[in-house]
Design an enzyme around this catalytic site. Structure first.
Site, PDB file in Angstrom:
ATOM      1  N   GLU A 189      -2.678   6.234   7.675  1.00  0.00           N
ATOM      2  CA  GLU A 189      -4.008   5.568   7.611  1.00  0.00           C
ATOM      3  C   GLU A 189      -4.352   5.257   9.061  1.00  0.00           C
ATOM      4  OE1 GLU A 189      -6.039   5.581   5.510  1.00  0.00           O
ATOM      5  OE2 GLU A 189      -5.155   5.693   3.191  1.00  0.00           O
TER       6      GLU A 189
ATOM      7  N   GLU B  23      18.955   6.559  -0.960  1.00  0.00           N
ATOM      8  CA  GLU B  23      19.067   5.302  -0.182  1.00  0.00           C
ATOM      9  C   GLU B  23      20.404   4.878   0.171  1.00  0.00           C
ATOM     10  OE1 GLU B  23      18.525   1.609  -3.000  1.00  0.00           O
ATOM     11  OE2 GLU B  23      16.942   2.862  -2.993  1.00  0.00           O
TER      12      GLU B  23
END
EC number: 4.2.1.126
Length: 306
Positions: free
Chosen positions: A87, A118
């Site tokens: 953004e 992960e």
């Protein structure tokens, strides 16, 4: 098989007593419960206000010296980091390299769960090396439960390279100590659905990232008042927003604002400076550059020197 680490003591894994009858609630009762529990996100942000302010300060200083900001996470935490980074270019007209999101599993993990990835700290360290992170950069490790190996591997690698490190987690420090420059704890309590950290933990993490990135951009002079004067005019909605900003801040008509915007190369900040100083686009851009892109300082500096 490796012995599994017991995580039941972690705040994010505990059972929420207020939702023990979750499967018996009506839809309206579900909504009310979520609303009540989500109020804890505001308290968590308030309790972490000092650490968030420190994170804004050191990150703005680093970026002002030519550094970059990296978010590192897995699963929901990784996706939120990538989202916030994505953004920044349209909102603040930053280069895509300035703020980057790193997620375990890469781009594919944005749309398809890759939670098994992960568990590899070496992958986190490798991601840091691949991006040539140096001492001018800032790395934010995001992990709701605070234990994600991918994130810890990235943090340790970043520290070895001299980068500033920030941790963002939703468990108390006594449960999971993390050695970083700034340790942000966002304590929202056990989830309504036990262990589902995409809920309150995800919400409060998004709030914290909003504050961090926006605060940094404010410090870097990317806004004027509360206007996104560095907005990238790339579609009709943003074109309209740019015109309205110019109208509101200059009292020009929409047509006049349109002419001014085009003369500036569709750069709202430059257009405002041109209007307020009478400079052309080239001279205006040079003035902005002299003040590191800070519109308010550039205008004040010009008025002082004329």
């Amino acid at each position: 098989m490796d012995q599994l680490e017991e995580r039941g003591h972690l705040l994010t894994e505990q059972i929420n007593p207020k939702s023990r009858n979750l499967d018996q609630l009506t839809p309206l009762e579900l909504v009310d419960l979520f609303n009540q529990e989500d109020a804890q996100t505001l308290r968590a942000i308030a309790q972490a206000r000092q650490e968030l302010a420190q994170a804004i300060e050191i990150t703005a200083q680093a970026l002002g010296r030519g550094g970059r900001l990296f978010y590192v996470g897995a699963g929901t935490s990784g996706r939120l980091g990538v989202l916030d980074a994505a953004e920044c270019p349209p909102t603040f007209c930053t280069h895509p390299d300035l703020v980057q999101g790193i997620i375990a599993g890469g781009a594919a993990a944005l749309v398809r769960s890759s939670e098994n990835l992960e568990d590899r700290p070496e992958d986190g360290a490798s991601a840091i090396a691949q991006r040539h992170i140096i001492d001018k950069d800032v790395v934010v490790g995001i992990s709701a439960g605070g234990t994600t190996p991918f994130v810890h591997g990235a943090i340790e690698a970043a520290k070895q390279r001299g980068a500033k490190t920030i941790a963002m987690s939703c468990v108390p420090i006594e449960q999971v100590p993390i050695i970083v420059d700034i340790d942000i704890r966002l304590l929202t309590g056990p989830e309504i659905l036990a262990g589902s950290t995409r809920l309150k933990a995800g919400t409060v993490t998004k709030m914290a990232l909003n504050i961090l990135s926006t605060g940094v951009m404010v410090c870097l002079g990317k806004v004027y008042g509360n206007r996104m004067v560095d907005v990238s005019v790339t579609n009709r909605k943003l074109h309209d927003r740019a015109l309205r900003m110019l109208q509101d801040l200059t009292d020009l008509s929409r047509e006049e604002a349109g002419f001014l915007l085009e003369r500036s190369g569709r750069k709202v900040k430059l257009a405002l400076l041109m209007h307020w100083t009478g400079l052309d686009a080239q001279m205006g851009q040079e003035l902005l550059n002299n003040y590191h892109g800070n519109l308010r300082n550039a205008v004040q500096g010009y008025k002082t020197n004329v």
